[in-house]
Design an enzyme around this catalytic site. Sequence first.
Site, PDB file in Angstrom:
ATOM      1  CG  HIS A  53      47.681  15.686  19.901  1.00 30.28           C
ATOM      2  ND1 HIS A  53      47.556  16.383  18.719  1.00 30.28           N
ATOM      3  CD2 HIS A  53      46.426  15.719  20.481  1.00 30.28           C
ATOM      4  CE1 HIS A  53      46.308  16.795  18.573  1.00 30.28           C
ATOM      5  NE2 HIS A  53      45.602  16.405  19.628  1.00 30.28           N
ATOM      6  CG  HIS A  87      48.807  15.932   8.604  1.00 29.80           C
ATOM      7  ND1 HIS A  87      47.604  15.244   8.528  1.00 29.80           N
ATOM      8  CD2 HIS A  87      48.811  16.524   9.832  1.00 29.80           C
ATOM      9  CE1 HIS A  87      46.929  15.419   9.651  1.00 29.80           C
ATOM     10  NE2 HIS A  87      47.626  16.187  10.452  1.00 29.80           N
ATOM     11  CG  ASP A 143      53.105  19.634  14.700  1.00 30.97           C
ATOM     12  OD1 ASP A 143      52.517  20.140  15.670  1.00 30.97           O
ATOM     13  OD2 ASP A 143      52.713  18.612  14.130  1.00 30.97           O
TER      14      ASP A 143
END
Length: 380
Positions: free
Chosen positions: A247, A285, A326
């Site tokens: 995460h 994603h 990210d």
Amino acid sequence: MMDWMTAEDAMAALGVRAQTLYAYVSRGRITAQTDAADPRRSRYSAADVAALADRKRRGRKASDVAQNAIAWGEPVLASAITTVARGCLYYRGRDAVGLSQSESFESVARLLRDQSAPDLVPVTDAAIAKGKTAGARLFATLAGRVGTDLPVAGRSPRSLAVDAASLLDAVVTAAAGQDSRDPAHERLALAWGCDADGADLIRRALVLLADHELNASTFAARVAASTGASLAASALAGLATLSGPLHGGMASRVAVFMAEVKRSGAQAATADRLMRGEPLPGFGHPLYPEGDPRAQALLERFETPKRWAAAAQAAEAAGSGRPNIDFALTALAKHLNLPDDAPFTLFATARCAGWVAHAIEQSQTGRLIRPRARYVGAPV
């Protein structure tokens, strides 16, 4: 030996488009590797494709739907805060990318908790929580408030809004390591030695990261709030969950991959990862088959460092998808010469706004979140 098939054959077998095929790969449902004959293309596990096609033909029982709902599956609770629709992220019906163009973190935090009035934050001289890293200070700050903040149970949204404003101010103070009345992005920019342009990039990142529907940490925060726990306790549950490598810790995995790119080059590092059957951290994603709009909105505001640009090109050529948030955070940290833990600090600070908003919303339902487990143990 594993059999492989082309993208065209895999799409035909599944009856899906390329974007959906890439989404299956990013979710780990189909294994992919670089085509040895053409490094620009990928090949897909025939066994994985066949198994997925079979599941689609058979359909799913209600128990199977429930079991899979907690992993990118069907919605499990109602919320008016955030949604992902048509490849875009919306905060209470407003496009998050659009908000990042001009709004402050504080104003977006108020939007998320459905509060129009300015924050009422008492001016205090409270000592900054001790900790060598921003992450340690964040944990210490939230833990320190758990025993003193009031529970959310039975309280009005207006009363909770005062607690929320105070809590977010304390979080920003912990992240920056210093207290002031300035906006969050300016306090972080000062702590990291950034100029006005850098401060604006930090502001944009905070807005884009403020919430992301029912992700793992937000669900943890809602579970805590459903018991009547305080906003601080709910945020602490979220922060603990965020710290996991799958995460909020994903940026650290991107940093490891970028170190591999530095050693052996983007194409070689990408090929090595895919040959080992490992997904590329920072790319693709499940909710954004066409690309993460948060990453795009952030990356287009500064010149992507050369190594990151090369990695993005190699990853997309290999069929691993486009950069996600990210990847964008690590690129931003490199561009601004931020500390190694800056991506996590930005993520945790920003997401606290979402955790608090979800905790308030959950508290107003008066319902305890208590799912059932499907028992698969020894016969009883």
